[in-house]
Design a protein around this motif. Structure first.
Motif, PDB file in Angstrom:
ATOM      1  N   ILE A 105       0.852  -1.136   0.015  1.00 55.63           N
ATOM      2  CA  ILE A 105       0.018   0.011   0.080  1.00 55.63           C
ATOM      3  C   ILE A 105       0.811   1.274  -0.120  1.00 55.63           C
ATOM      4  O   ILE A 105       1.766   1.415   0.823  1.00 55.63           O
ATOM      5  CB  ILE A 105      -1.024  -0.113   1.260  1.00 55.63           C
ATOM      6  N   PHE A 106       0.420   2.222  -0.822  1.00 56.73           N
ATOM      7  CA  PHE A 106       0.983   3.506  -0.978  1.00 56.73           C
ATOM      8  C   PHE A 106       0.288   4.480  -0.703  1.00 56.73           C
ATOM      9  O   PHE A 106      -0.660   4.751  -1.484  1.00 56.73           O
ATOM     10  CB  PHE A 106       2.078   3.555  -2.361  1.00 56.73           C
TER      11      PHE A 106
ATOM     12  N   LYS B 206      -2.217   4.612  10.526  1.00 57.70           N
ATOM     13  CA  LYS B 206      -3.141   3.378  11.025  1.00 57.70           C
ATOM     14  C   LYS B 206      -2.834   2.170  10.153  1.00 57.70           C
ATOM     15  O   LYS B 206      -2.589   0.913  10.698  1.00 57.70           O
ATOM     16  CB  LYS B 206      -4.610   3.515  10.897  1.00 57.70           C
ATOM     17  N   LEU B 207      -2.689   2.312   8.795  1.00 53.87           N
ATOM     18  CA  LEU B 207      -2.214   1.244   8.037  1.00 53.87           C
ATOM     19  C   LEU B 207      -0.640   1.042   8.164  1.00 53.87           C
ATOM     20  O   LEU B 207      -0.329  -0.191   7.744  1.00 53.87           O
ATOM     21  CB  LEU B 207      -2.826   1.703   6.488  1.00 53.87           C
ATOM     22  N   GLY B 208       0.152   1.795   8.366  1.00 51.60           N
ATOM     23  CA  GLY B 208       1.579   1.830   8.509  1.00 51.60           C
ATOM     24  C   GLY B 208       2.240   1.535   7.155  1.00 51.60           C
ATOM     25  O   GLY B 208       3.131   0.794   6.917  1.00 51.60           O
ATOM     26  N   CYS B 209       1.443   2.087   6.059  1.00 55.76           N
ATOM     27  CA  CYS B 209       1.946   2.156   4.845  1.00 55.76           C
ATOM     28  C   CYS B 209       3.073   3.069   4.411  1.00 55.76           C
ATOM     29  O   CYS B 209       3.106   4.046   5.346  1.00 55.76           O
ATOM     30  CB  CYS B 209       0.820   2.148   3.856  1.00 55.76           C
ATOM     31  N   THR B 210       3.624   3.092   3.275  1.00 54.78           N
ATOM     32  CA  THR B 210       4.574   4.259   2.791  1.00 54.78           C
ATOM     33  C   THR B 210       3.819   5.324   2.269  1.00 54.78           C
ATOM     34  O   THR B 210       3.055   5.146   1.408  1.00 54.78           O
ATOM     35  CB  THR B 210       5.522   3.357   1.481  1.00 54.78           C
TER      36      THR B 210
ATOM     37  N   GLN C 108      10.777   0.889  -3.535  1.00 48.69           N
ATOM     38  CA  GLN C 108      10.253   0.556  -2.148  1.00 48.69           C
ATOM     39  C   GLN C 108       9.550  -0.728  -2.354  1.00 48.69           C
ATOM     40  O   GLN C 108       9.948  -1.638  -1.308  1.00 48.69           O
ATOM     41  CB  GLN C 108       9.336   1.708  -1.776  1.00 48.69           C
ATOM     42  N   LEU C 109       9.023  -1.104  -3.252  1.00 46.31           N
ATOM     43  CA  LEU C 109       8.106  -2.341  -3.248  1.00 46.31           C
ATOM     44  C   LEU C 109       9.095  -3.423  -3.450  1.00 46.31           C
ATOM     45  O   LEU C 109       8.781  -4.640  -2.935  1.00 46.31           O
ATOM     46  CB  LEU C 109       7.195  -2.337  -4.483  1.00 46.31           C
TER      47      LEU C 109
END
Length: 273
Positions: free
Chosen positions: A195-196, A243-247, A266-267
């Motif tokens: 997730i970005f 909350k998601l802890g995404c980039t 990053q992926l």
């Protein structure tokens, strides 16, 4: 002598010419004060056709970029341009020759090899169809099957990024974030590393939204472009990303290519396919 503030660029190829065009534009963006005009001539595979194009280039005093794998056509262009003092960039033959010298292997000399109906080609078509199907969160099931999930408020480049990444064979789904709307439950089931979260500077986003309204002939001063509302949307998005802890990537003043590169780099670090 050509106007120093304007340059006509001829991109000639015995294939589709994408390599030559990308090569030309990668260089010309470094000269923002110059106005470039591009003329593309793909599938040029005979000397007769090539000669007509070069005569036209001579009349335009153009700069010629070519990517012929046919060594005879390549040499013809180079000789013509040198004789008539036209700027020329041979984007293919020197590289092929260098690889041949290094490896001892003889090149095939076949135009358009990278556009054949290979497995990679069909994978790209599948990725593009996926991006279209799961654009703007149309079907939440797409989030679970995506290689990349893009989140962002309106006008953070989600759709163009999805299609650009699809052309790189990534299956991308995206979701517009609206503070009042309920998030699909599938988002919480996606690997956070895929997730970005896209964000932007409030002033930049304000200008983008105002311009979009003007394009449609509408009043630019609406709730959609209101700076306070934009700041509220971005704050909501930022809290969700935490909350998601995404980039998180700020797309302000970044090109689609730059943002896509940040995402894929990053992926690659985070996920093994």
């Amino acid at each position: 002598m050509a106007d120093s503030k304007q340059l006509i660029v001829y991109v000639i190829s015995d294939s589709l010419g994408e390599t030559g065009y990308n090569l030309a534009t990668a260089a010309t963006v470094q000269f923002p004060k110059i106005k470039f005009q591009y003329h593309r001539f793909p599938l040029t595979r005979t000397s007769a056709k090539l000669d007509k194009i070069l005569q036209q280039a001579l009349g335009d005093n153009a700069f010629v970029v070519h990517t012929f794998v046919d060594t005879n056509l390549s040499a013809y262009v180079n000789n013509f341009c040198h004789q008539h003092e036209l700027g020329v960039l041979d984007g293919m033959s020197k590289l092929i020759k260098a690889i041949q010298q290094r490896t001892g292997e003889k090149p095939l000399g076949q135009a358009g090899r990278n556009h054949k109906l290979t497995q990679n080609y069909f994978k790209r078509i599948d990725a593009i169809e996926f991006a279209v199907t799961y654009d703007d969160g149309k079907d939440p099931r797409g989030f679970l099957n995506a290689d990349i999930v893009l989140l962002g408020v309106s006008r953070t480049s989600k759709t163009p990024l999805s299609l650009y990444l699809a052309n790189k064979n990534y299956r991308v789904a995206n979701l517009p974030l609206v503070p009042q709307a309920q998030l699909p439950k599938e988002i919480w089931q996606v690997n956070r590393k895929k997730i970005f979260g896209l964000t932007n500077d409030p002033a930049v986003l304000n200008n983008i939204r105002r311009q979009r309204m003007l394009t449609y002939g509408l009043n630019p001063d609406t709730a959609y472009s209101n700076l306070d509302n934009i700041e509220g949307e971005l704050e909501y998005a930022q809290k969700l990303y935490q909350k998601l802890g995404c980039t998180v990537i700020n797309v302000a003043n970044k090109s689609i290519e730059e943002t896509a590169t940040l995402i894929t780099e990053q992926l690659d670090k985070n996920v093994s396919f």
